[in-house]
Design an enzyme around this catalytic site. Sequence first.
Site, PDB file in Angstrom:
ATOM      1  N   ASP A  79      22.681   4.285   2.920  1.00 58.25           N
ATOM      2  CA  ASP A  79      21.368   3.809   3.348  1.00 58.25           C
ATOM      3  C   ASP A  79      20.374   4.849   2.845  1.00 58.25           C
ATOM      4  OD1 ASP A  79      19.013   3.189   4.579  1.00 58.25           O
ATOM      5  OD2 ASP A  79      19.866   2.941   6.587  1.00 58.25           O
ATOM      6  N   ASN A 106      17.156   2.760  -7.226  1.00 62.96           N
ATOM      7  CA  ASN A 106      16.815   1.339  -7.388  1.00 62.96           C
ATOM      8  C   ASN A 106      16.558   0.639  -6.058  1.00 62.96           C
ATOM      9  OD1 ASN A 106      17.064  -1.503  -8.709  1.00 62.96           O
ATOM     10  ND2 ASN A 106      18.707  -1.460  -7.187  1.00 62.96           N
ATOM     11  N   TYR A 170       3.267  -2.534  -0.195  1.00 60.63           N
ATOM     12  CA  TYR A 170       4.209  -2.459  -1.324  1.00 60.63           C
ATOM     13  C   TYR A 170       3.543  -1.768  -2.513  1.00 60.63           C
ATOM     14  CZ  TYR A 170       7.564  -3.972  -4.901  1.00 60.63           C
ATOM     15  OH  TYR A 170       8.483  -4.005  -5.918  1.00 60.63           O
ATOM     16  N   LYS A 174       4.767   1.658  -4.413  1.00 68.01           N
ATOM     17  CA  LYS A 174       5.179   1.735  -5.817  1.00 68.01           C
ATOM     18  C   LYS A 174       4.244   2.630  -6.638  1.00 68.01           C
ATOM     19  CE  LYS A 174       8.996  -0.642  -5.569  1.00 68.01           C
ATOM     20  NZ  LYS A 174      10.306  -0.005  -5.817  1.00 68.01           N
TER      21      LYS A 174
HETATM   22  P1  NAD Z   1      17.338  -7.134  -4.118  1.00 66.17           P
HETATM   23  O1  NAD Z   1      16.814  -7.264  -2.719  1.00 66.17           O
HETATM   24  O2  NAD Z   1      17.720  -8.379  -4.838  1.00 66.17           O
HETATM   25  O3  NAD Z   1      18.590  -6.135  -4.110  1.00 66.17           O
HETATM   26  C1  NAD Z   1      18.420  -4.878  -3.480  1.00 66.17           C
HETATM   27  C2  NAD Z   1      19.748  -4.187  -3.254  1.00 66.17           C
HETATM   28  O4  NAD Z   1      19.434  -2.983  -2.528  1.00 66.17           O
HETATM   29  C3  NAD Z   1      20.707  -4.997  -2.372  1.00 66.17           C
HETATM   30  O5  NAD Z   1      22.020  -4.874  -2.866  1.00 66.17           O
HETATM   31  C4  NAD Z   1      20.544  -4.352  -0.990  1.00 66.17           C
HETATM   32  O6  NAD Z   1      21.727  -4.445  -0.186  1.00 66.17           O
HETATM   33  C5  NAD Z   1      20.244  -2.903  -1.359  1.00 66.17           C
HETATM   34  N1  NAD Z   1      19.484  -2.185  -0.319  1.00 66.17           N
HETATM   35  C6  NAD Z   1      18.440  -2.640   0.431  1.00 66.17           C
HETATM   36  N2  NAD Z   1      18.048  -1.682   1.295  1.00 66.17           N
HETATM   37  C7  NAD Z   1      18.849  -0.613   1.084  1.00 66.17           C
HETATM   38  C8  NAD Z   1      18.929   0.677   1.652  1.00 66.17           C
HETATM   39  N3  NAD Z   1      18.119   1.045   2.659  1.00 66.17           N
HETATM   40  N4  NAD Z   1      19.859   1.543   1.192  1.00 66.17           N
HETATM   41  C9  NAD Z   1      20.703   1.187   0.179  1.00 66.17           C
HETATM   42  N5  NAD Z   1      20.698  -0.028  -0.389  1.00 66.17           N
HETATM   43  C10 NAD Z   1      19.766  -0.921   0.046  1.00 66.17           C
HETATM   44  O7  NAD Z   1      16.233  -6.304  -4.907  1.00 66.17           O
HETATM   45  P2  NAD Z   1      15.820  -6.361  -6.462  1.00 66.17           P
HETATM   46  O8  NAD Z   1      14.887  -7.499  -6.659  1.00 66.17           O
HETATM   47  O9  NAD Z   1      17.019  -6.246  -7.306  1.00 66.17           O
HETATM   48  O10 NAD Z   1      14.929  -5.032  -6.571  1.00 66.17           O
HETATM   49  C11 NAD Z   1      15.495  -3.776  -6.917  1.00 66.17           C
HETATM   50  C12 NAD Z   1      14.358  -2.766  -7.124  1.00 66.17           C
HETATM   51  O11 NAD Z   1      13.479  -3.237  -8.142  1.00 66.17           O
HETATM   52  C13 NAD Z   1      13.477  -2.537  -5.877  1.00 66.17           C
HETATM   53  O12 NAD Z   1      13.107  -1.176  -5.834  1.00 66.17           O
HETATM   54  C14 NAD Z   1      12.269  -3.403  -6.141  1.00 66.17           C
HETATM   55  O13 NAD Z   1      11.110  -2.957  -5.476  1.00 66.17           O
HETATM   56  C15 NAD Z   1      12.150  -3.251  -7.645  1.00 66.17           C
HETATM   57  N6  NAD Z   1      11.410  -4.363  -8.253  1.00 66.17           N
HETATM   58  C16 NAD Z   1      11.907  -5.634  -8.173  1.00 66.17           C
HETATM   59  C17 NAD Z   1      11.188  -6.674  -8.752  1.00 66.17           C
HETATM   60  C18 NAD Z   1      11.669  -8.094  -8.716  1.00 66.17           C
HETATM   61  O14 NAD Z   1      10.870  -8.986  -9.061  1.00 66.17           O
HETATM   62  N7  NAD Z   1      12.913  -8.372  -8.334  1.00 66.17           N
HETATM   63  C19 NAD Z   1       9.962  -6.407  -9.398  1.00 66.17           C
HETATM   64  C20 NAD Z   1       9.505  -5.093  -9.446  1.00 66.17           C
HETATM   65  C21 NAD Z   1      10.242  -4.080  -8.868  1.00 66.17           C
END
Ligand code: NAD
Length: 269
Positions: A79, A106, A170, A174
């Site tokens: 976590d 990530n 958010y 970021k």
């Molecule tokens: P997602 O929610 O699909 O997957 C996130 C993963 O992180 C999951 O496996 C979840 O179990 C894990 N997670 C959540 N909280 C956690 C914690 N406290 N400790 C450890 N693991 C944890 O997210 P995503 O869309 O793949 O996004 C990943 C990253 O990319 C994030 O930082 C997000 O802000 C960034 N991001 C995503 C997007 C998008 O459109 N998907 C766009 C810009 C930035």
Amino acid sequence: MKNYFEDHTSRSIEELISLKGKGSVITGGADGIGAGIVKRFAEAGSSVVVADIDIKKAEETASVIAASTGSKVIACEVDVTDSESLSRAAEICLENFERLEIWVNNAGVFPTTGTLSEVEDSFIDEMLEINVRGTFAGSREAALRMKDGGVIINLASTQGLSGGPGISAYTASKHAVVGLTKSLAIDLAADGIRVVAVAPGVIDTPGVNDQLEPLKKAGINVTSIMADSLLGRSGVPDDVARVVLFLASDMADWITGATIPVDAGSLAG
Ligand code: NAD
């Protein structure tokens, strides 16, 4: 100062993009963009720790990717709000692979914020704790163990480079990740550690779909949100993973402190 960052002009492309023999940790690696990064890293020869709060999914992802790539991929419950668990993930990487050269911060959350008057303090705290403090603490635990240099890669967002309606917490989190990337790059360069970030646009992941679900239920057409792109299609995790692989490799050995948009041009106009 030790010269960690060599001139690679005479090396082959295959050698430069390879992560063979390198140990890496990907937080939030069980699903979404993180799982895409785990796959590309393993394919490039890295031994990978999938560090996720959802251990069941992390084990599933690790076993599927290990089988398809032949690389060592193991799961670890983490976590990112708990620094001890981040430290454990780093130790597990060293115990199993004897090396830790690449760390990807990530894991992140992006719940819908609402208007300023709707945002409660507890909500802001949670957002900053996961997205900012988690990135800070992950970077610290990684850097402490990168004795021969390494790379830290942070997941920012296009919202780390511009504003947007109704997502102020958010956006603040970021922008903090982008700032942290710059300052850590300065602080860690002398230790041979590069610090970079990517700023994805909208990527089709479970996290994004959770956010769009209420809009879909309200009858709002989300197709235009998903396809906010000059390049004719919406983004998938591998679009980000390929750029993260490039940044992690020696191909990007002269890049640090930068945040690279991976957004199909959404920031262009
Ligand atoms: P997602 O929610 O699909 O997957 C996130 C993963 O992180 C999951 O496996 C979840 O179990 C894990 N997670 C959540 N909280 C956690 C914690 N406290 N400790 C450890 N693991 C944890 O997210 P995503 O869309 O793949 O996004 C990943 C990253 O990319 C994030 O930082 C997000 O802000 C960034 N991001 C995503 C997007 C998008 O459109 N998907 C766009 C810009 C930035």
